[in-house]
Design an enzyme around this catalytic site. Structure first.
Site, PDB file in Angstrom:
ATOM      1  NE  ARG A 106      69.039  40.731 -27.832  1.00  0.00           N
ATOM      2  CZ  ARG A 106      69.838  40.589 -26.790  1.00  0.00           C
ATOM      3  NH1 ARG A 106      70.981  39.987 -26.919  1.00  0.00           N
ATOM      4  NH2 ARG A 106      69.505  41.062 -25.601  1.00  0.00           N
ATOM      5  CE  LYS A 123      71.964  58.814 -20.655  1.00  0.00           C
ATOM      6  NZ  LYS A 123      72.673  57.864 -19.966  1.00  0.00           N
ATOM      7  CG  HIS A 131      65.353  60.780 -19.142  1.00  0.00           C
ATOM      8  ND1 HIS A 131      66.627  60.293 -19.059  1.00  0.00           N
ATOM      9  CD2 HIS A 131      64.942  60.958 -17.859  1.00  0.00           C
ATOM     10  CE1 HIS A 131      66.968  60.177 -17.790  1.00  0.00           C
ATOM     11  NE2 HIS A 131      65.959  60.571 -17.040  1.00  0.00           N
ATOM     12  CE  LYS A 183      64.516  63.972 -15.075  1.00  0.00           C
ATOM     13  NZ  LYS A 183      63.893  62.887 -14.343  1.00  0.00           N
ATOM     14  CD  GLU A 242      71.153  58.448 -10.488  1.00  0.00           C
ATOM     15  OE1 GLU A 242      70.253  57.643 -10.678  1.00  0.00           O
ATOM     16  OE2 GLU A 242      72.161  58.548 -11.205  1.00  0.00           O
ATOM     17  CG  HIS A 245      70.795  63.307 -18.182  1.00  0.00           C
ATOM     18  ND1 HIS A 245      70.126  63.112 -19.359  1.00  0.00           N
ATOM     19  CD2 HIS A 245      70.912  62.078 -17.617  1.00  0.00           C
ATOM     20  CE1 HIS A 245      69.845  61.821 -19.494  1.00  0.00           C
ATOM     21  NE2 HIS A 245      70.313  61.179 -18.458  1.00  0.00           N
TER      22      HIS A 245
HETATM   23  C1  BG6 Z   1      70.040  57.850 -17.051  1.00  0.00           C
HETATM   24  C2  BG6 Z   1      71.343  57.279 -16.572  1.00  0.00           C
HETATM   25  O1  BG6 Z   1      70.195  58.501 -18.280  1.00  0.00           O
HETATM   26  O2  BG6 Z   1      69.560  58.782 -16.081  1.00  0.00           O
HETATM   27  C3  BG6 Z   1      71.176  56.602 -15.235  1.00  0.00           C
HETATM   28  O3  BG6 Z   1      71.819  56.334 -17.531  1.00  0.00           O
HETATM   29  C4  BG6 Z   1      70.552  57.549 -14.235  1.00  0.00           C
HETATM   30  O4  BG6 Z   1      72.406  56.106 -14.739  1.00  0.00           O
HETATM   31  C5  BG6 Z   1      69.304  58.202 -14.819  1.00  0.00           C
HETATM   32  O5  BG6 Z   1      70.218  56.803 -13.078  1.00  0.00           O
HETATM   33  C6  BG6 Z   1      68.792  59.300 -13.908  1.00  0.00           C
HETATM   34  O6  BG6 Z   1      67.540  59.734 -14.383  1.00  0.00           O
HETATM   35  P1  BG6 Z   1      66.466  60.368 -13.408  1.00  0.00           P
HETATM   36  O7  BG6 Z   1      65.350  60.773 -14.307  1.00  0.00           O
HETATM   37  O8  BG6 Z   1      66.106  59.299 -12.427  1.00  0.00           O
HETATM   38  O9  BG6 Z   1      67.152  61.527 -12.745  1.00  0.00           O
END
Ligand code: BG6
Length: 487
Positions: free
Chosen positions: A53, A148, A178, A182, A216, A240
């Protein structure tokens, strides 16, 4: 490295990363590019333009990038690091000349594949796409990667997609999730469609319930501003967890290509029973973490973490979902995610029905067979079955797990999800990316839940940081949340 010999290089590419100084670029995108370069998958003429930026970032960027890579990459090879840094050109977007500089940058290229990676808030996606168009930077071989969350509800998501679709066609758009990159998530498809054993019992005749958990242990860390606008439903469930649900519930595609796979996932999303004002109370719970932990280690509440004491954003969600089609009639899919829970793990638990007739009447606590697919950490697949305890004195039984441990079976480093997904973008393979139809169907379901919460004044249940959150009532007493069985 796993499979090093069989790695195929991808075409030389020019990748333009918008938001290059952001957390995602440093934590995920650049390390992924490093590993792919290190493993010989990136060809020599590939180049990267890091869009920053501020003007002053142009000078510091590579120094910061180098430090970040040295901290995050395991056993970094300095020759590969220097090679990667030499491929990076830094362009600041502080004035109107940024896109002219990009025009120049492309003039010096021999590569046909262009990747625009938008690691920025989705509010600026439309204006970036428009500028790229105005400067004639979009070619047939261009692809755009969108991070996202794409919007906050069905309406805003449609708007953003519309802005992108004005300049890019659907087959150039890569909506990244993502979780789909995995290794263990991809293995879900292999487990289901490369093994005959499971498919025959993969339906409501044999399966009692499915649990999908993504827990988490961390709180919102430095992402409070972002998280507070979205909450767990939009941050985790809309993307996810629904993608995991789709991979478990979809019909076998006739081929493993983008059109076939995505249309099957779309059908699942369209079959999800809507949760609305009438049933939201029964089917969906939200929560927020309060202060918890122990005297030695106190964990702050969410409100303390974000320093906003009026926030009603949820940090935990549990949902009982149903898929209204033949295969899944009346099978509950329990979905659960939360921050600051007792530990970090993601797993899918398929619980099979009990035997139709018990020939061992003295055995009272027969457990149901379970297939447990542990996505992270300690990736593995477990099959829980009843086993006779050896020895005389009649039949005694107990549940025992048959385990396939990924680390033991496949030694070496598992590539991060972004490595696979970035290379798929360059290859032009959209199989592991969400289609516009999927996105739209997922928003229908999610927006209905969030509207119902708003309209019925549904409140967060508080749960203590470091515990497993509220949400047991979602199970209707017919099950228990599966307890992590990693050890
Ligand atoms: C992200 C979220 O997409 O996925 C986060 O924005 C989350 O809040 C993360 O912590 C979890 O990803 P992973 O791969 O650690 O399970």
């Amino acid at each position: 490295m796993i499979g090093k010999k069989s790695i195929e290089t991808v075409q030389d590419f020019d990748m333009v990363i918008f938001g290059a100084t952001g957390d995602l670029s440093f934590r995920k995108i650049f390390p992924a590019l490093y590993y792919r370069l290190n493993e010989g998958q990136v060809k020599p003429k590939s180049r990267i333009a890091a869009i920053v930026r501020k003007k002053e970032d142009e000078v510091n960027f590579k120094i910061i990038l180098q430090k970040n890579l040295e901290n995050s990459v395991i056993n970094i090879n300095s020759a590969v690091l220097n090679d990667l840094l030499s491929k990076v050109d830094v362009v600041s977007i502080s004035d109107n000349s940024a896109y002219l500089k990009l025009e120049d940058w492309f003039k010096r290229s021999f590569n046909s594949v262009r990747v625009y990676y938008l690691a920025t808030p989705s509010t600026v996606f439309g204006s970036i796409a428009k500028k790229l168009h105005e400067h004639n930077l979009i070619t047939i071989q261009s692809r755009i990667v969108l991070e996202k969350p794409l919007g906050k509800d069905k309406g805003s998501s449609n708007e953003i997609n519309g802005e992108i679709l004005a300049y890019f066609s659907e087959n150039q758009i890569y909506r990244i999730d993502h979780y789909l990159g995995k290794e263990t998530v991809q293995n879900l498809m292999v487990l289901r469609f490369a093994n005959y054993l499971f498919e025959n019992s993969w339906n409501s005749n044999h399966i009692k319930s499915v649990q999908i958990s993504a827990a988490e242990s961390l709180g919102v860390e430095k992402r409070g501003d972002y998280y507070n606008q979205y909450g767990a439903l939009l941050d985790m469930v809309q993307n996810h967890l629904l993608q995991l649900l789709c991979l478990i519930a979809m019909e076998p595609p006739s081929m493993l290509n983008a059109d076939e796979v995505r249309v099957e996932k779309y059908k699942v999303l369209k079959s999800l029973r809507l949760i609305n004002n009438q049933n939201v109370e029964d089917c969906a719970v939200k929560g927020q973490y309060s202060r918890g932990g122990t005297n030695e280690m106190m964990l702050p509440s969410y409100l303390e973490d974000i320093e906003d004491f009026s926030s009603e954003t949820e940090t935990f969600v549990a949902i009982r979902a149903y898929i209204d089609n033949w295969r899944w009639k009346s099978v509950p899919f329990y979905i659960r995610t939360g921050k600051r829970m007792s530990e970090k793990f993601s797993e899918i638990v398929i619980t099979f029905k009990n035997v139709p007739h018990n020939v061992f009447p003295e055995q009272k606590n027969f457990i149901n067979n379970k297939l447990i697919i542990r996505l992270q950490p300690k990736e593995r697949i477990e099959f829980v079955q009843m086993v006779k305890v050896p020895g005389p004195g009649g039949y005694r039984y107990k549940p025992v797990s048959m385990k396939l441990d990924y680390q033991e079976s496949f030694k070496g480093r598992f590539p991060d999800a972004y490595e696979r997904l970035l290379m798929d973008v360059v290859r032009g393979n959209q199989t592991l990316f969400m289609s516009n139809d999927e996105l739209s169907a997922s928003w229908d379901w999610i927006t209905s839940i969030s509207n119902a919460w708003k309209e019925t004044g549904h409140k967060n249940n508080l749960y203590k940081a470091g515990t497993d959150g509220p949400g047991d009532e979602i199970l209707l007493n017919d099950d228990q949340w599966h307890k992590n069985s990693s050890e």
